[in-house]
Enzyme design. Structure first.
Site, PDB file in Angstrom:
ATOM      1  N   CYS A  24       0.824  -1.212   0.000  1.00  0.00           N
ATOM      2  CA  CYS A  24       0.000   0.000   0.000  1.00  0.00           C
ATOM      3  C   CYS A  24       0.857   1.260   0.000  1.00  0.00           C
ATOM      4  O   CYS A  24       0.690   2.143  -0.859  1.00  0.00           O
ATOM      5  CB  CYS A  24      -0.957  -0.025   1.184  1.00  0.00           C
ATOM      6  SG  CYS A  24      -0.183  -0.388   2.781  1.00  0.00           S
ATOM      7  N   TYR A  25       1.778   1.368   0.945  1.00  0.00           N
ATOM      8  CA  TYR A  25       2.666   2.535   0.964  1.00  0.00           C
ATOM      9  C   TYR A  25       3.503   2.636  -0.318  1.00  0.00           C
ATOM     10  O   TYR A  25       3.630   3.721  -0.903  1.00  0.00           O
ATOM     11  CB  TYR A  25       3.615   2.469   2.162  1.00  0.00           C
ATOM     12  CG  TYR A  25       3.021   2.722   3.523  1.00  0.00           C
ATOM     13  CD1 TYR A  25       2.362   3.912   3.826  1.00  0.00           C
ATOM     14  CD2 TYR A  25       3.167   1.782   4.544  1.00  0.00           C
ATOM     15  CE1 TYR A  25       1.862   4.155   5.094  1.00  0.00           C
ATOM     16  CE2 TYR A  25       2.669   2.016   5.819  1.00  0.00           C
ATOM     17  CZ  TYR A  25       2.018   3.204   6.093  1.00  0.00           C
ATOM     18  OH  TYR A  25       1.531   3.445   7.350  1.00  0.00           O
TER      19      TYR A  25
END
Length: 334
Positions: free
Chosen positions: A154-155
């Site tokens: 996600c990051y």
């Protein structure tokens, strides 16, 4: 019509996958599965995730035999723990399935990376070498040919979408590493209860300083070092990243805008801001990554936002699946 199986369906990401795939005209969900030891086995997914009531009212089944589960299945989505995906993916691949793995088990082609950051010895070097990193906007041609697609974290998704156009256009001064300060909602920690994500304990705080596993994932795929500090936010879902960079002498705001436009003018799931910067409320529940920026002399600040469960996970997995099989890229997503 492709038969598809979701493993890890009871989690937040698994539920989002089920919703997207249930409404996809080219996909037929053959089963929703969880590990054999899961307390959720046998329960209706709509009881675990009430937003699915009347939409997907089927039980999640225990996965006791992966070879048996693979029979008649074309596509497998693994929304499972890293080590579980590491063990399961080769079984489904050997059965001829195309696998979209949402864990970190095949994202970085370096065995030492897994020893250091994931705590296990990678046992499948051949599949690790064959896996395609599914940053959809940048790896579409490779995804089209792949049997194993490692969906980015996600990051790293937001960070790479924000930085890659600038690096490719050689706008950044290499003397200063990009500094990424990122905040994620509590859903990023998963559905399992813990003290850290309990209501009364949740606070706004950094974690994983200088040792978070997403830093080397970002650096490896960007080809440049970064300083990455993640933060736990006191909200349910969404990621906001504020990225500080130094520009090469003479680079202007217009140069930065052109780099982003050239990269994303035909990418429907990246939205660029001509003025201002994005907020979380604009992306939560949606499959987009929104990017805005501001320039002051040689200093550049980029803000990128996404829903960590969607563009940071389930939506990007489905986007990659659409690319892989030649469907419209945003089918079932928007």
């Amino acid at each position: 019509m492709l038969n598809t199986l979701i493993v890890g369906a009871s989690g937040y990401t698994g539920a989002e996958l089920a919703l997207y795939l249930n409404r996809h005209p080219q996909m037929n969900i053959t089963a929703l599965m969880v590990s054999a030891q899961s307390v959720d086995a046998g329960k209706l997914i709509s009881d675990l995730h009430p937003q699915l009531k009347g939409i997907i009212d089927v039980p999640v089944k225990p996965l006791t035999d992966a070879e048996e589960a693979a029979k008649g299945v074309d596509v497998v989505f693994l929304a499972t723990d890293h080590k579980v995906s590491h063990d399961l993916a080769p079984v489904f691949l050997a059965a001829g399935c195309t696998v979209f793995d949402l864990s970190g088990a095949f994202r970085v082609q370096d065995a030492e990376f897994y020893r250091r950051y994931y705590g296990f010895e990678h046992q499948h070097p051949d599949w690790l070498a064959k896996a395609v990193y599914g940053l959809a906007e940048w790896r579409a041609e490779s995804v089209k040919q792949a049997q194993l697609i490692a969906v980015p974290g996600c990051y790293p998704t937001a960070a790479q979408l924000a930085l890659k156009p600038l690096l490719d256009a050689q706008l950044l001064n290499p003397a200063q590493w990009p500094v990424i300060n990122a905040v994620s909602g509590v859903s990023g920690a998963g559905r399992k209860a813990s003290m850290t994500n309990s209501f009364c304990e949740v606070s706004f705080q950094p974690y994983g300083i200088f040792n978070h596993r997403h830093e080397p994932e970002i650096s490896t795929h960007l080809g440049t070092p970064v300083i990455f500090t993640p933060h736990l936010g006191n909200f349910a879902r969404g990621i906001l990243e504020t990225i500080t960079c130094r520009l090469q002498p003479g680079v202007t705001q217009q140069d930065v805008a052109e780099a982003y436009h050239n990269a994303y003018h035909d990418k429907p799931l990246v939205r660029l801001y001509d003025k201002g910067v994005p907020a979380l409320k604009s992306v939560v529940g949606l499959p987009f990554c929104d990017i805005g920026f501001s320039v002051d002399g040689e200093h550049l600040i980029v803000v990128a936002t996404e829903d960590n469960l969607l563009k940071g996970a389930a939506a990007q997995a489905v986007q990659c699946m659409n690319i892989r099989f030649g469907f419209p890229e945003t089918q079932s997503l928007i």
